[in-house]
Design a protein around this motif. Structure first.
Motif, PDB file in Angstrom:
ATOM      1  N   THR A 231      17.512 -54.694   7.582  1.00  0.00           N
ATOM      2  CA  THR A 231      17.829 -55.375   6.432  1.00  0.00           C
ATOM      3  C   THR A 231      16.594 -55.365   5.318  1.00  0.00           C
ATOM      4  N   SER A 232      15.333 -55.765   5.748  1.00  0.00           N
ATOM      5  CA  SER A 232      14.244 -55.892   4.944  1.00  0.00           C
ATOM      6  C   SER A 232      13.895 -54.308   4.202  1.00  0.00           C
ATOM      7  N   LEU A 233      13.820 -53.508   5.200  1.00  0.00           N
ATOM      8  CA  LEU A 233      13.600 -52.186   4.805  1.00  0.00           C
ATOM      9  C   LEU A 233      14.639 -51.474   3.749  1.00  0.00           C
ATOM     10  N   CYS A 234      16.003 -51.953   4.172  1.00  0.00           N
ATOM     11  CA  CYS A 234      16.938 -51.233   3.016  1.00  0.00           C
ATOM     12  C   CYS A 234      16.906 -51.985   1.766  1.00  0.00           C
ATOM     13  N   GLN A 235      16.623 -53.309   1.644  1.00  0.00           N
ATOM     14  CA  GLN A 235      16.441 -54.020   0.598  1.00  0.00           C
ATOM     15  C   GLN A 235      15.304 -53.509  -0.194  1.00  0.00           C
ATOM     16  N   GLU A 236      14.109 -53.149   0.407  1.00  0.00           N
ATOM     17  CA  GLU A 236      13.083 -52.607  -0.122  1.00  0.00           C
ATOM     18  C   GLU A 236      13.155 -51.309  -0.736  1.00  0.00           C
ATOM     19  N   LEU A 237      13.910 -50.540  -0.062  1.00  0.00           N
ATOM     20  CA  LEU A 237      14.213 -48.998  -0.596  1.00  0.00           C
ATOM     21  C   LEU A 237      15.478 -48.885  -1.088  1.00  0.00           C
ATOM     22  N   GLY A 238      16.079 -49.912  -1.567  1.00  0.00           N
ATOM     23  CA  GLY A 238      17.336 -49.877  -2.316  1.00  0.00           C
ATOM     24  C   GLY A 238      18.612 -49.200  -1.567  1.00  0.00           C
ATOM     25  N   LEU A 239      18.659 -49.472  -0.343  1.00  0.00           N
ATOM     26  CA  LEU A 239      19.551 -48.760   0.476  1.00  0.00           C
ATOM     27  C   LEU A 239      20.693 -49.674   0.701  1.00  0.00           C
ATOM     28  N   ASP A 240      21.914 -49.367   1.123  1.00  0.00           N
ATOM     29  CA  ASP A 240      22.963 -50.105   1.451  1.00  0.00           C
ATOM     30  C   ASP A 240      22.945 -50.472   2.973  1.00  0.00           C
ATOM     31  N   GLU A 241      22.647 -51.363   3.490  1.00  0.00           N
ATOM     32  CA  GLU A 241      22.443 -51.351   5.193  1.00  0.00           C
ATOM     33  C   GLU A 241      23.964 -51.048   5.639  1.00  0.00           C
ATOM     34  N   ARG A 242      25.032 -51.421   5.293  1.00  0.00           N
ATOM     35  CA  ARG A 242      26.192 -51.084   5.761  1.00  0.00           C
ATOM     36  C   ARG A 242      26.468 -49.539   6.034  1.00  0.00           C
ATOM     37  N   ASP A 243      25.864 -48.741   5.306  1.00  0.00           N
ATOM     38  CA  ASP A 243      25.813 -47.370   5.695  1.00  0.00           C
ATOM     39  C   ASP A 243      25.295 -46.926   7.038  1.00  0.00           C
ATOM     40  N   PHE A 244      24.344 -47.611   7.564  1.00  0.00           N
ATOM     41  CA  PHE A 244      23.654 -47.473   8.684  1.00  0.00           C
ATOM     42  C   PHE A 244      24.309 -48.165   9.987  1.00  0.00           C
ATOM     43  N   VAL A 245      24.582 -49.514   9.508  1.00  0.00           N
ATOM     44  CA  VAL A 245      25.264 -50.151  10.644  1.00  0.00           C
ATOM     45  C   VAL A 245      26.723 -49.946  10.951  1.00  0.00           C
ATOM     46  N   LEU A 246      27.264 -49.337   9.979  1.00  0.00           N
ATOM     47  CA  LEU A 246      28.889 -48.844   9.866  1.00  0.00           C
ATOM     48  C   LEU A 246      29.054 -47.556  10.114  1.00  0.00           C
ATOM     49  N   ALA A 247      28.247 -46.697   9.596  1.00  0.00           N
ATOM     50  CA  ALA A 247      28.504 -45.264   9.752  1.00  0.00           C
ATOM     51  C   ALA A 247      27.181 -44.285  10.121  1.00  0.00           C
ATOM     52  N   GLY A 248      26.108 -45.106  10.414  1.00  0.00           N
ATOM     53  CA  GLY A 248      24.815 -44.105  10.801  1.00  0.00           C
ATOM     54  C   GLY A 248      25.045 -43.181  11.939  1.00  0.00           C
ATOM     55  N   GLY A 249      25.688 -43.800  12.964  1.00  0.00           N
ATOM     56  CA  GLY A 249      25.663 -42.962  14.152  1.00  0.00           C
ATOM     57  C   GLY A 249      24.413 -43.008  15.191  1.00  0.00           C
ATOM     58  N   GLU A 250      24.648 -42.546  16.282  1.00  0.00           N
ATOM     59  CA  GLU A 250      23.621 -42.173  17.152  1.00  0.00           C
ATOM     60  C   GLU A 250      22.982 -43.281  17.603  1.00  0.00           C
ATOM     61  N   ASP A 251      23.543 -44.742  17.492  1.00  0.00           N
ATOM     62  CA  ASP A 251      23.173 -46.158  18.392  1.00  0.00           C
ATOM     63  C   ASP A 251      23.174 -45.625  19.969  1.00  0.00           C
ATOM     64  N   TYR A 252      24.054 -44.969  20.434  1.00  0.00           N
ATOM     65  CA  TYR A 252      24.383 -44.933  22.049  1.00  0.00           C
ATOM     66  C   TYR A 252      24.215 -46.092  22.786  1.00  0.00           C
ATOM     67  N   THR A 253      24.750 -47.145  22.227  1.00  0.00           N
ATOM     68  CA  THR A 253      25.228 -48.432  22.871  1.00  0.00           C
ATOM     69  C   THR A 253      26.610 -48.512  23.069  1.00  0.00           C
ATOM     70  N   LEU A 254      27.195 -49.210  23.509  1.00  0.00           N
ATOM     71  CA  LEU A 254      28.579 -49.463  23.878  1.00  0.00           C
ATOM     72  C   LEU A 254      29.724 -50.271  23.004  1.00  0.00           C
ATOM     73  N   VAL A 255      30.546 -50.023  23.000  1.00  0.00           N
ATOM     74  CA  VAL A 255      31.604 -51.263  22.254  1.00  0.00           C
ATOM     75  C   VAL A 255      32.852 -51.306  23.047  1.00  0.00           C
ATOM     76  N   ALA A 256      33.245 -52.638  23.202  1.00  0.00           N
ATOM     77  CA  ALA A 256      34.209 -52.701  24.361  1.00  0.00           C
ATOM     78  C   ALA A 256      35.243 -53.714  23.662  1.00  0.00           C
ATOM     79  N   THR A 257      36.476 -53.636  24.266  1.00  0.00           N
ATOM     80  CA  THR A 257      37.504 -54.670  23.880  1.00  0.00           C
ATOM     81  C   THR A 257      37.609 -55.641  24.993  1.00  0.00           C
ATOM     82  N   VAL A 258      37.739 -56.788  24.751  1.00  0.00           N
ATOM     83  CA  VAL A 258      37.685 -57.906  25.902  1.00  0.00           C
ATOM     84  C   VAL A 258      38.836 -58.892  25.651  1.00  0.00           C
ATOM     85  N   PRO A 259      39.686 -59.256  26.466  1.00  0.00           N
ATOM     86  CA  PRO A 259      40.684 -60.223  26.311  1.00  0.00           C
ATOM     87  C   PRO A 259      39.827 -61.725  25.976  1.00  0.00           C
TER      88      PRO A 259
END
Length: 324
Positions: free
Chosen positions: A249-277
């Motif tokens: 968040t702080s680097l995006c603010q400093e560099l004038g970047l939209d952090e949503r670009d990285f969090v929502l569309a950046g890719g290569e996170d290689y973690t998991l997303v799941a659906t849970v009842p």
């Protein structure tokens, strides 16, 4: 360097393990022990100029990331990785011994750092490329006893859950492209040498608490669109609930970047997303605390159909065959 010396170098990094694999490098094919119970298979290919750039990645980084991508696919099914084979196309200009040592050293580092008993190189193929470097890895794995966790089995009303902050790898790449080396070593590492969620994937797969799961490689929104299409459900994301590192968040603010670009569309996170009842969330929290991890609820499956509701955000993620 010739083909025989390259193979000899590989064999030195990956000596025989006859207790697991009666025959590995050195014959026409490998021999596996039937009792290993390997029932998952995945492959990933990485090409110079498409998936990586030697201006900010080393030979060892490329090998590490290629194997991690495969391990992540097995983890996404709740599985445990086993042996793998490597197809390697080397550039026509002969790579140096140092380059190849770095490549196989990076591959071995990925094996060692993921701490999986059966993860090991069995063999493969080496050829000359008319262009840049290309690696293709095919990895076997073992599904949990209850069966592999799929992306097509989410249920209406399920909650969407991720397990660590997103966007760091993509921001690491952006910093490297801008020549800002050393500004965020954590994010640079996430880009160059991402760790797949092996132990977490196994724990989740064995728990029986999930309805669906997949890994995040091309960006959260784009990957969830695939889960949505496979399960026939519309998904709603709560963007503010998605975990991100405070430094992002702080680097995006400093560099004038939209952090949503990285969090929502950046890719290569290689973690998991799941659906849970909903009724499984409490038990999932107990399980994750035992693993020293946390679940972050970031949305839900709210209707039949297809698509991901994320408000006004337009970017989707990495696409190999984007006509644009």
């Amino acid at each position: 360097m010739n083909e025989a010396s390259v193979i000899a170098m590989i064999a030195r990094h990956f000596p025989p393990r006859p207790q697991l694999y009666p025959l590995g490098i050195g014959d026409d094919t490998a021999i596996l022990k039937a009792q290993l119970g390997l029932d998952l298979l995945t492959c990933d290919c990485m090409c110079e100029g498409v998936h990586f750039d030697f201006r900010w990645m080393g030979w060892g980084d490329v090998a590490y990331r290629c194997l991690s991508a495969n391990i992540s696919d097995i983890a996404a099914m709740g599985g445990e990785p086993g042996p793998f084979v490597l197809s390697l196309a080397l550039p026509g200009h002969s790579p140096s011994v140092q380059d190849l040592e770095a490549l196989f050293g990076g591959l071995r580092a990925c094996v060692d750092e993921h701490h999986c008993q059966d993860l090991y190189l069995l063999g493969g193929d080496t050829v000359r490329s008319s262009g840049g470097l290309m690696l293709s890895i095919t990895l076997l794995g073992r599904a949990p006893s209850g069966g592999a966790v799929r992306r097509s089995t989410a249920r209406l009303g399920d909650k969407l859950v991720v397990f660590r902050p997103l966007g760091g790898a993509a921001l690491g790449l952006e910093l490297l492209r801008r020549g800002l080396h050393g500004r965020a070593p954590l994010f640079e590492r996430e880009h160059r040498r991402p760790m797949a969620e092996t132990s977490l994937g196994v724990a989740l797969g064995q728990s029986g608490l999930l309805s669906a799961m997949m890994d995040l490689s091309d960006g959260l929104v784009q990957d969830l669109e695939r889960l949505s299409a496979a399960s026939g459900l519309r998904l709603r994301l709560e963007v503010d609930a998605i975990p991100r590192h405070p430094l992002l968040t702080s680097l995006c603010q400093e560099l004038g970047l939209d952090e949503r670009d990285f969090v929502l569309a950046g890719g290569e996170d290689y973690t998991l997303v799941a659906t849970v009842p909903v009724e499984g969330l409490e038990a999932l929290g107990v399980l994750l605390r035992r693993e020293g991890r946390e679940a972050y609820v970031i949305g839900e499956a709210f209707a039949l159909g297809e698509g991901v509701d994320v408000g006004a955000f337009e970017r989707r993620g990495f696409e190999h065959f984007d006509s644009a």
